[in-house]
Design a protein around this motif. Structure first.
Motif, short mmCIF file in Angstrom:
data_model
loop_
_atom_site.label_atom_id
_atom_site.label_comp_id
_atom_site.label_asym_id
_atom_site.label_seq_id
_atom_site.Cartn_x
_atom_site.Cartn_y
_atom_site.Cartn_z
N TYR D 7 0.85 -1.19 0.00
CA TYR D 7 0.00 0.00 0.00
C TYR D 7 0.89 1.24 0.00
O TYR D 7 1.91 1.27 0.72
N ILE D 15 -4.70 2.22 5.95
CA ILE D 15 -4.66 0.81 6.34
C ILE D 15 -3.68 0.61 7.50
O ILE D 15 -3.83 -0.30 8.31
N LEU D 36 -10.59 -7.94 1.10
CA LEU D 36 -9.93 -7.05 2.07
C LEU D 36 -10.95 -6.15 2.77
O LEU D 36 -10.85 -5.93 3.99
N ARG D 37 -11.92 -5.69 2.01
CA ARG D 37 -12.95 -4.80 2.56
C ARG D 37 -13.69 -5.43 3.74
O ARG D 37 -14.07 -4.72 4.68
N ARG D 39 -12.55 -7.51 5.85
CA ARG D 39 -11.67 -7.82 6.97
C ARG D 39 -11.85 -6.89 8.17
O ARG D 39 -12.06 -7.34 9.29
N TYR D 43 -9.75 -1.22 6.15
CA TYR D 43 -9.68 -1.64 4.75
C TYR D 43 -10.91 -1.14 3.99
O TYR D 43 -10.83 -0.64 2.88
#
Lengths: 157, 83, 157, 83
Positions: D7, D15, D36-37, D39, D43
């Motif tokens: 990132y 993040i 990822l969203r 998680r 995120y």
């Protein structure tokens, strides 16, 4: 160019230092972009069979400075420049020698690029310099290229 | 009218001098060229093809039909090849 | 770029010397024109009210060098270049500091100008650098400009 | 599949890390983003507006629908602002 920068115009036999010249233009507080163009005597002459021994550059003292100053002013009227430099040498130059430079400084890159290209196009066809190439076969005045004259068209509004 | 007349590059070489003072009544640059042509062979030769000759009056690039009224300095030269 | 020059790509925290860099490109026997573009941290930040204290430039090590090398190769395929240099700094930069430069060398001026403008347009939108402006009011990531993305369109055949 | 996920710029800041190793079966970059969203909030926040997110797979800039087959390194970052 009432609000524009004072152009730096140099017509001389002496060489110049590109880093120093560009450095002068970087000084403005709002200068984000500096473009330089440097022209140099090529080791290989345009048309001759023999290799270049040296080049002679003649100019028209008085008119030269006027023409270059006028070009710099026109550029500063068309683009928001914080600095303009035009340097052109005359006299005897060897292969590899610098011939001339233009440098433009502005807030943004497009203005600096366009103004430098404009200055080069005008300088090629409107500044009173003439080049003669000297080789083992003799000396020949460089012909003006029609493409140089045509290059001015793109700047006509 | 008295004019400083300047020649550059191959015009200077063909005419054999870089500067001369000329007394003339020519009304335009073209008239001056016509007058010079009649003077001597070397002028006729230098000005034989006017498509390859450029002109400045008092250090401003101008067309050949420009009047000479008030002019002090006229220069002739080939197309420029700087840069 | 089988016959092209080996591009000089530098990604570093250290400053660079414009004169030295342009001088490297002037060495080619058939180089008649060298164009340089230098980007510099402006003393006045883009949108902030407060004056700029410093700029932080982040990049993606590995991808950066790949992207810049690829751009230089593309330029050398489109134009007859005898040299290409791309230098970009990262880390902390003060107002007035140089950020980056591109330089192109060619036989003729048009190729050198166009290739330099092309490199700048691609670098702005395709090289993985991100700028953060730090002022007394805080730190803000510089937004990409839509005009930068749009500038790429002119290079699409 | 094991991926290095990187990132940069404000994505890194939101993040809270610059690099992590992720075990995933995601078929495309977009599938990975969706994963990822779910998680954690940070995120979801970082990936809330994908028009401001760019992606590279193995250091090549690619569209979000790019398959991850054979990929080793995936990077997310805002539009570039170099120069």
């Amino acid at each position: 160019m009432a609000e524009g920068p004072t152009p730096r115009i140099v017509v001389a036999e002496a060489d110049f230092d590109l880093g120093t010249e560009a450095g002068r233009l970087e000084d403005g507080p709002d200068t984000g972009a500096v473009v330089t163009f440097t022209g140099r005597v090529r080791d290989v002459p345009g048309d001759a069979d023999a290799s270049l021994d040296h080049m002679l550059i003649e100019h028209y003292p008085g008119m030269t400075e006027r023409a270059l100053t006028d070009m710099a002013r026109q550029a500063a009227e068309r683009w928001p420049l914080s600095g303009v430099t035009i340097i052109h040498r005359h006299g005897r130059l060897a292969p590899g020698d610098r011939i001339m430079m233009v440098a433009t400084a502005s807030r943004h890159r497009d203005a600096a690029f366009d103004a430098a290209a404009f200055l080069m196009d005008y300088l090629k066809s409107r500044a009173p310099f003439w080049k003669k190439e000297v080789t083992a076969d003799g000396a020949i005045w460089v012909d003006a290229r029609e493409t140089d004259e045509a290059a001015l068209d793109r700047w006509i509004d | 009218m008295t004019l400083d007349v300047l020649y550059f590059a191959w015009l200077r070489e063909r005419i054999g001098l870089g500067r001369e003072v000329i007394e003339t009544e020519a009304a335009t640059v073209a008239d001056l060229v016509a007058e010079l042509r009649t003077r001597e062979e070397r002028y006729a030769l230098a000005f034989s093809d006017m498509t390859t000759v450029r002109c400045a009056v008092d250090q401003d690039l101008v067309p050949l039909d420009t009047p000479l009224t008030g002019a002090r300095e006229v220069a002739f030269f080939p197309p420029m090849t700087g840069g």
